[in-house]
Design a protein around this motif. Sequence first.
Motif, PDB file in Angstrom:
ATOM      1  N   TYR A  46      -1.091  -7.054   1.016  1.00  0.00           N
ATOM      2  CA  TYR A  46      -2.386  -6.392   1.133  1.00  0.00           C
ATOM      3  C   TYR A  46      -2.246  -5.209   2.085  1.00  0.00           C
ATOM      4  O   TYR A  46      -1.319  -5.153   2.870  1.00  0.00           O
ATOM      5  CB  TYR A  46      -3.439  -7.365   1.694  1.00  0.00           C
ATOM      6  CG  TYR A  46      -3.531  -8.650   0.920  1.00  0.00           C
ATOM      7  CD1 TYR A  46      -4.329  -8.737  -0.207  1.00  0.00           C
ATOM      8  CD2 TYR A  46      -2.796  -9.773   1.302  1.00  0.00           C
ATOM      9  CE1 TYR A  46      -4.410  -9.912  -0.939  1.00  0.00           C
ATOM     10  CE2 TYR A  46      -2.870 -10.955   0.580  1.00  0.00           C
ATOM     11  CZ  TYR A  46      -3.677 -11.015  -0.533  1.00  0.00           C
ATOM     12  OH  TYR A  46      -3.738 -12.176  -1.255  1.00  0.00           O
ATOM     13  N   TRP A  47      -3.175  -4.276   2.019  1.00  0.00           N
ATOM     14  CA  TRP A  47      -3.154  -3.145   2.937  1.00  0.00           C
ATOM     15  C   TRP A  47      -4.583  -2.793   3.332  1.00  0.00           C
ATOM     16  O   TRP A  47      -5.543  -3.143   2.650  1.00  0.00           O
ATOM     17  CB  TRP A  47      -2.452  -1.932   2.324  1.00  0.00           C
ATOM     18  CG  TRP A  47      -3.034  -1.468   1.023  1.00  0.00           C
ATOM     19  CD1 TRP A  47      -2.620  -1.835  -0.230  1.00  0.00           C
ATOM     20  CD2 TRP A  47      -4.134  -0.571   0.828  1.00  0.00           C
ATOM     21  NE1 TRP A  47      -3.401  -1.222  -1.176  1.00  0.00           N
ATOM     22  CE2 TRP A  47      -4.334  -0.435  -0.552  1.00  0.00           C
ATOM     23  CE3 TRP A  47      -4.954   0.119   1.692  1.00  0.00           C
ATOM     24  CZ2 TRP A  47      -5.334   0.363  -1.095  1.00  0.00           C
ATOM     25  CZ3 TRP A  47      -5.956   0.925   1.160  1.00  0.00           C
ATOM     26  CH2 TRP A  47      -6.125   1.040  -0.219  1.00  0.00           C
ATOM     27  N   THR A  78      -9.452  -1.046   1.613  1.00  0.00           N
ATOM     28  CA  THR A  78      -8.478  -2.127   1.502  1.00  0.00           C
ATOM     29  C   THR A  78      -7.984  -2.222   0.063  1.00  0.00           C
ATOM     30  O   THR A  78      -8.607  -1.703  -0.859  1.00  0.00           O
ATOM     31  CB  THR A  78      -9.103  -3.486   1.894  1.00  0.00           C
ATOM     32  OG1 THR A  78     -10.172  -3.792   0.981  1.00  0.00           O
ATOM     33  CG2 THR A  78      -9.618  -3.469   3.310  1.00  0.00           C
ATOM     34  N   GLU A  90      -4.771  -4.469  -2.633  1.00  0.00           N
ATOM     35  CA  GLU A  90      -3.652  -5.391  -2.801  1.00  0.00           C
ATOM     36  C   GLU A  90      -2.411  -4.617  -3.191  1.00  0.00           C
ATOM     37  O   GLU A  90      -2.500  -3.538  -3.769  1.00  0.00           O
ATOM     38  CB  GLU A  90      -3.964  -6.417  -3.889  1.00  0.00           C
ATOM     39  CG  GLU A  90      -5.024  -7.418  -3.485  1.00  0.00           C
ATOM     40  CD  GLU A  90      -5.174  -8.522  -4.509  1.00  0.00           C
ATOM     41  OE1 GLU A  90      -4.140  -9.100  -4.925  1.00  0.00           O
ATOM     42  OE2 GLU A  90      -6.317  -8.796  -4.886  1.00  0.00           O
TER      43      GLU A  90
END
Length: 79
Positions: free
Chosen positions: A13-14, A24, A26
């Motif tokens: 994730y980021w 955000t 994945e």
Amino acid sequence: IQFDLTGEGGGQYWLKISGGKLTTGEGLSEGARMTVRGTADDFISLMNGELQPMQAFMLGKIKVAGDTNLALRLMPLIS
């Protein structure tokens, strides 16, 4: 910030904080300034306040690679 979490509920994730906005996603983030690695369970404990950030780091439950100054600036937000 890239998150590489193992175990049940893990994955890649980021998140990006820029211009006062948080986004955000994945998967892998190209050009992440920092990568956080650990188990999904330990990360959830960290986010729920059950595990202190410095304690998690010192015990090796959470590993940080890249911009450690960024990690230090984020610790008050997690705590």
